[in-house]
Enzyme design. Structure first.
Site, PDB file in Angstrom:
ATOM      1  N   ARG A   1       9.436 -33.324  -3.140  1.00 53.34           N
ATOM      2  CA  ARG A   1       8.462 -33.077  -1.967  1.00 53.34           C
ATOM      3  C   ARG A   1       8.949 -32.644  -1.246  1.00 53.34           C
ATOM      4  O   ARG A   1       9.019 -32.098  -0.152  1.00 53.34           O
ATOM      5  CB  ARG A   1       8.933 -34.813  -1.919  1.00 53.34           C
TER       6      ARG A   1
ATOM      7  N   ASN B   1       4.147 -39.334  -3.684  1.00 53.56           N
ATOM      8  CA  ASN B   1       3.886 -39.512  -4.928  1.00 53.56           C
ATOM      9  C   ASN B   1       2.593 -39.976  -5.805  1.00 53.56           C
ATOM     10  O   ASN B   1       2.787 -41.442  -4.725  1.00 53.56           O
ATOM     11  CB  ASN B   1       5.050 -39.589  -5.687  1.00 53.56           C
TER      12      ASN B   1
END
Ligand SMILES: [Fe+3]
Ligand SMILES: [Mg+2]
Ligand SMILES: [Zn+2]
Ligand SMILES: [Zn+2]
Lengths: 773, 329
Positions: free
Chosen positions: A27, A45
């Site tokens: 990320r 996620n």
């Protein structure tokens, strides 16, 4: 914010990324990338991996999408990227990391990774707050699998739970722009684990500098137990023959080669010849032990480390601690340049698993089991929760072949040709591994070991339980070997009964070949050649040189086999190649020559008697035992000190001698199979071992190729899978594959899963998956 | 030997051979059954059918073996054997002289043991339908009050003893059958153990269990006991008594002596504080002169039988399905 270019109309994409994308800094990477591409959106996620939306001009988006695939963080493994257009969000500004979407987030546990260059820079920078801190790590490196007890992967479920982060570490951990954002094992000297040096009885040694004291001891010839990622190692100075000999005596390991650790590739190249691919393997983030061609000077440089072997196992440091030991030995240089030097020590680095039992992982256990082996123990207070041996890899025909999957590799899955219900396969008896499938992913466990002792059997139980826990899977079916006496099979039967699910018993060599089918995604009928030691055959006999027709539906037919040789004394004959040589003489009709052939063996007369009456002489089609027979006939090795030694020495002699033409009269083919008796007879006349070894390899390859080509033609098949323990023999395999490919056949071999018994679990699982549908 | 029904020829055979050899009051009555007056205690019955090839071996033959085997089965629960029955299945054409030798040694074994064969039966089967001679023996005996020997009584901490060198019988049979001709001939250990048992229990009534490690050897018996008692057992390789010749033969044959049959040995499990005394009593008896303390019982939910090897490792002594099959790949 978005500078929408006049030439590109803004678009918005919804993107899903599947694979190993969680817990690897994906990320922050996406955010960074988005900022640099000047696109807006968000990333988070979720249960399937990572999902994101990006919005921006066409060219920026295109650049973003390319970089997303190509510049992913080092530990990420992208399996699929799916993008779909979605409606523009005209008021969106900037790019954000969003919290994980609710529901079951299957945050995967990734394999352990070697310390990264960025961390190494800090480690050797006196100005850095983590200068010489042995537990430095970041999102792109460090321990994972071995310190995690369960899902989801979070600090509280790791052995770092007992080390609360100091404010500076916590700030790094929470900053999405930091390399240590969500690095679960993040630590520093303020808040993290620390080292301790213990004497052989487990008492702390009052030393000023633990690293300096450790290196001093190594330099002076002592044996040290050192805590690694997945277990303890025993280290000693490989250049000190006395130290190596002492290690051999204490470990009761008379001839089996040791692996060595060197600080860098340049140092490794002084010991082994490295092809470019091998350099890459050696330095990979999984830092396996690489088996590479030993330089002829090594037996003089490092006497007793790998005597007589054509290969040497070499490994680079993978924990900051390993690096610090070399750093200390080098006089604490700055920067990274010194790692390319060649004046550094070479250390024997062997797993600390006394008596063939599982690797020692626990500090107290280490003191108890390693006292008497190690002169001192270098320990720390970050617990190892999951035992994991070093992985072993070699390169064959330019491709990596994993001979043992362990640290750095587990738990990376192998993708199956298709999915199905979850299957648990319990593997074989020696070099045991288990395999658990989830969808179309097959997770082979780390190396469990030889199931001939209670501790390893218990480790198998634990591994089965742990794998289910970290994958959050409950099997619908259990698979195992057909041998009636394996602990792995008994365990499978017990679990199947307990869970009231089907048990599938898979023939040993079928499993070897099915493992190759599984990892190469081979569906439909094909041929398979199992070139192996001994496995329990469907007729109750020990098989091992098998030609099977694989039907692609989980079944097989035995098309042929090597003409069986007696196995005088069962497994004893696998340890004593001279017995196989005697068996060969008997099969040649020269039984009466046995006592004279082996004047140094007092039991030769008795063995001739056993062969004459057939007492304790099951007949085996094993190719491995044919190697033993050849090694025995050429007097290469009468009694093997470790598994496969005779065959390895024979291969070493053949490689050293250089190729010779195959002898076309060396074999005959009939309905049943392939008979190498003429070749064995020729070896009895061979006075030169090197030539004999070379002739054996060449003729074997030619005979096997002849057999397989004819069978392929008869069956109308072009595809052949080859598996089994003998595939470790590169001289034979190179020759055999060349011949088969020359004849227009496609040859498939084990690469990701080991060709030896460590790959059985994958094959068993795949056979079961094929049959349960 | 002729095949036939219940005619005169059979009656003659029975009279001349069996009655003469086993002569005792119960048998002399000529009834189809024996009446036994049991002493006080609990009655024990055990039966065993004996098939062995070859029928004659160094140290005995199928006849003596049939007596010893069943006496031992009775004795292993601490019972004093009272009487035996014998059932013969003979193959037509089997030499009478050989049969006579078998019956005589059977009778000798029985009288040496002080146990009578009180009733019996003989059948002759067609040629090819048998393997010379099969003998079934049943034994009865009485356990004195207070003795509670059973395979489920082993407890962690208990000691494991063996009464003498292991593997003799199996190796004797195998070396003869395969005419391997070892330098020193190996003799079967076939023997009746009830007197040894009586001596042991007289001195150490706390013994938890006794068992004779016959087929499957010490390995099979220890696994049975560990399973029955829900415990683990650890033995030490260096403590195992084994004759050099048997060891050498096993090495040649690739056999693990732990899996080789015995016919005159017993395994005893007793509380640790009693093992020294038990060992002394055993060693004082001719059938236990080489007795040894070989290991101990541990807690283990898996019920593993393990052996500490001479090399300092530990390996499992598995409970195998049948013969020792190759497993090294
Ligand atoms: Fe195999
Ligand atoms: Mg019995
Ligand atoms: Zn790092
Ligand atoms: Zn900190």
């Amino acid at each position: 914010m978005n500078a929408v270019s006049r030439h590109s109309v803004p678009k918005r994409l919804a993107v899903r990324v599947c694979g190993r994308v969680q817990g690897v800094g994906f990320r922050p990477f996406v955010k960074c990338l988005a900022d640099s591409c000047n696109v807006s959106g968000w990333v988070r996620n979720d249960a399937g991996g990572v999902s994101l939306e990006v919005q921006g001009g066409g060219s920026q988006l295109a650049r973003f999408m390319v970089a997303l695939r190509e510049q992913a963080p080092p530990l990420a493994r992208i399996e699929a990227v799916v993008e779909n257009p979605c409606p523009l969000q005209p008021r969106e500004r900037g790019f954000r990391i969003r919290p994980s979407s609710g529901g079951a987030v299957a945050t995967e546990i990734t394999p352990d990774a070697a310390v990264c260059d960025a961390c190494l820079e800090e480690l050797f920078d006196p100005a850095d707050r983590r200068y010489r801190y042995p537990f430095i790590n970041c999102t792109h490196c460090g321990p994972r699998y071995t310190l995690t007890s369960g899902l989801p992967y979070d600090r509280v479920r790791t052995s770092m739970a007992k080390f609360p982060q100091c404010p500076r570490c916590l700030a790094e951990y929470e900053d999405a722009g930091d390399r240590r954002y969500h690095a679960q094992p993040n630590a520093c000297p303020e808040c993290g684990p620390s080292l301790q040096l213990l004497d052989g009885d487990g008492h702390p040694l009052p030393v000023g500098d633990v690293l300096a004291a450790t290196v001093d001891r190594l330099t002076s010839g002592q044996i040290l137990a050192i805590k690694g990622l997945g277990g303890f190692h025993l280290l000693c100075d490989a250049g000190n023959p006395e130290a190596v000999a002492r290690l051999r005596t204490r470990k009761r390991r008379s001839e089996k080669p040791f692996a060595v650790m060197v600080p860098g590739i340049e140092a490794a190249e002084r010991l082994v010849r490295l092809a470019p691919g091998e350099r890459h393997l050696l330095a990979g983030v999984d830092r396996p032990i690489l088996l590479a061609g030993k330089r002829p000077t090594v037996d003089r440089q490092l006497p007793g480390v790998a005597p007589g072997m054509p290969w040497l196992g070499v490994m680079l440091p993978y924990t900051p601690l390993h690096y610090l030991l070399f750093h200390e030995a080098a006089g604490r240089p700055m920067g990274l340049a010194w790692l390319s030097g060649t004046g550094q020590p070479v250390w024997v680095c062997t797993s600390a698993n006394p008596g063939g039992e599982p690797l020692v992982t626990d500090n107290q256990d280490a003191v108890r089991r390693l006292s008497g082996l190690a002169d001192a123990l270098l320990v720390h207070d970050r617990d190892i929760l999951v035992r994991c041996d070093d992985s072993v890899v070699r390169q064959a025909e330019g491709r990596a072949v994993y001979l043992r999957r362990g640290r750095g590799v587990t738990p990376s899955p192998i993708r199956l040709p298709r999915g199905g219900p979850p299957v648990l396969a319990t593997g074989g008896h020696l070099k045991n591994t288990v395999c658990l499938t989830r969808g179309d992913q097959a997770y082979i466990s780390q190396h469990v070991g030889d199931l001939d002792n209670a501790a390893t059997c218990r480790a198998l139980d634990d591994t089965v339980a742990h794998l289910q826990r970290v994958l959050a899977v409950r099997p619908d079916c259990v698979a195992c070997d057909r041998h009636p006496d394996f602990y792995s099979s008994a365990l499978a039967a017990r679990l199947a009964a307990e869970w009231a699910i089907p048990l599938v018993r898979v023939q040993h060599h079928h499993a070897h070949l099915a493992a190759v089918q599984a990892e190469h995604g081979l569906e439909g009928p094909m041929l398979g050649a199992a070139l192996d030691g001994v496995g329990f055959g469907d007729n109750g006999e020990p098989w091992g040189g098998e030609l099977l027709a694989l039907d692609g539906r989980g079944g097989f037919r035995r098309l042929g086999f090597l003409r069986p040789l007696p196995l005088p004394g069962g497994d004893r004959a696998a340890r004593e190649p001279w017995r196989m040589a005697a068996a060969a003489l008997h099969e040649l009709g020269w039984g009466e020559r046995i006592p004279a052939w082996f004047p140094e063996h007092p039991r030769a007369q008795g063995l001739a008697g056993m062969l004459a009456t057939g007492t304790r002489c099951p007949r085996t089609s094993s190719l491995g035992r044919l190697f033993d027979a050849a090694a025995g006939l050429l007097k290469v090795k009468a009694v093997s000190r470790f598994e496969g030694q005779a065959a390895m020495l024979l291969e070493g002699l053949a490689a050293e001698h250089g190729a010779v033409p195959a002898w076309e009269g060396g074999w005959t083919l009939d309905q049943e199979g392939l008979d190498f008796r003429p070749l064995l007879a020729e070896l009895t006349r061979s006075s030169e071992r090197g030539f004999g070894a070379a002739l054996f390899h060449a003729t074997l390859a030619a005979g096997l190729a002849d057999w397989l080509c004819r069978a392929a033609e008869k069956a109308g098949q072009k595809r052949v899978a080859i598996a089994g323990g003998c595939c470790a023999n590169q001289v034979m395999m190179r020759d055999l594959c060349m011949r088969l490919e020359h004849a227009g056949l496609s040859v498939y071999q084990a690469r990701q899963a080991p060709p030896n018994d460590a790959g059985l679990s994958l094959g068993q699982a795949w056979v079961a998956l094929q049959t349960v549908r | 030997l002729a095949h036939g029904g219940g005619g005169r020829a059979m009656a003659q055979l029975i009279d001349e051979l069996f009655m003469a050899a086993f002569d005792n009051p119960a048998l002399r009555k000529g009834n189809d059954q024996a009446v036994v007056e049991p002493p006080p205690g609990r009655l024990v019955v055990a039966t065993d059918s004996h098939v062995v090839s070859p029928l004659f071996f160094p140290g005995g033959n199928i006849g003596s073996l049939a007596v010893h085997g069943t006496i031992n089965d009775v004795a292993m629960c601490g019972a004093r054997p009272l009487a035996l029955t014998a059932g013969f299945i003979l193959e037509e054409g089997y030499p009478l002289a050989d049969l006579r030798r078998i019956v005589e040694s059977m009778s000798e074994a029985a009288s040496a043991a002080g146990v009578s064969v009180v009733t019996g039966d003989t059948k002759v089967v067609e040629r090819g339908k048998g393997d010379g001679v099969f003998i079934n023996t049943t034994g009865i005996g009485v356990v004195p009050p207070g003795l509670e020997l059973s395979g489920d009584r082993a407890r962690p901490g208990d000691h494991v003893l063996v009464s003498g060198p292991i593997g003799d019988h199996g190796v004797a049979i195998m070396s003869l059958r395969e005419s391997l001709g070892f330098e020193a001939p190996i003799t079967s250990d076939s023997a009746a153990l009830h007197e040894l048992v009586a001596a042991m229990l007289d001195e150490v009534p706390q013994v938890r269990c006794l068992r004779d490690p016959t087929r499957g050897g010490v390995a099979a018996t220890l696994n049975e006991l560990s399973r029955q008692s829900g415990v683990g057992i650890v033995i030490r390789e260096e403590a195992l008594p084994i004759r050099e010749a048997v060891d050498a033969a096993c090495e040649l044959l690739g056999l693990d002596p732990l899996y080789v049959a015995n016919e005159g040995k017993l395994l005893a499990i007793c509380p640790p504080d009693a093992s020294e005394r038990l060992l002394a009593v055993m060693r004082a008896h001719p059938l236990g002169s080489d007795a040894a303390l070989i290991g101990e019982v541990i807690e283990d939910s898996h019920g593993f039988v393990q052996m500490e090897t001479a090399f300092g490792g530990t390996r499992n002594v598995d409970w195998i399905a049948g013969e020792q099959l190759p497993r090294i790949c």
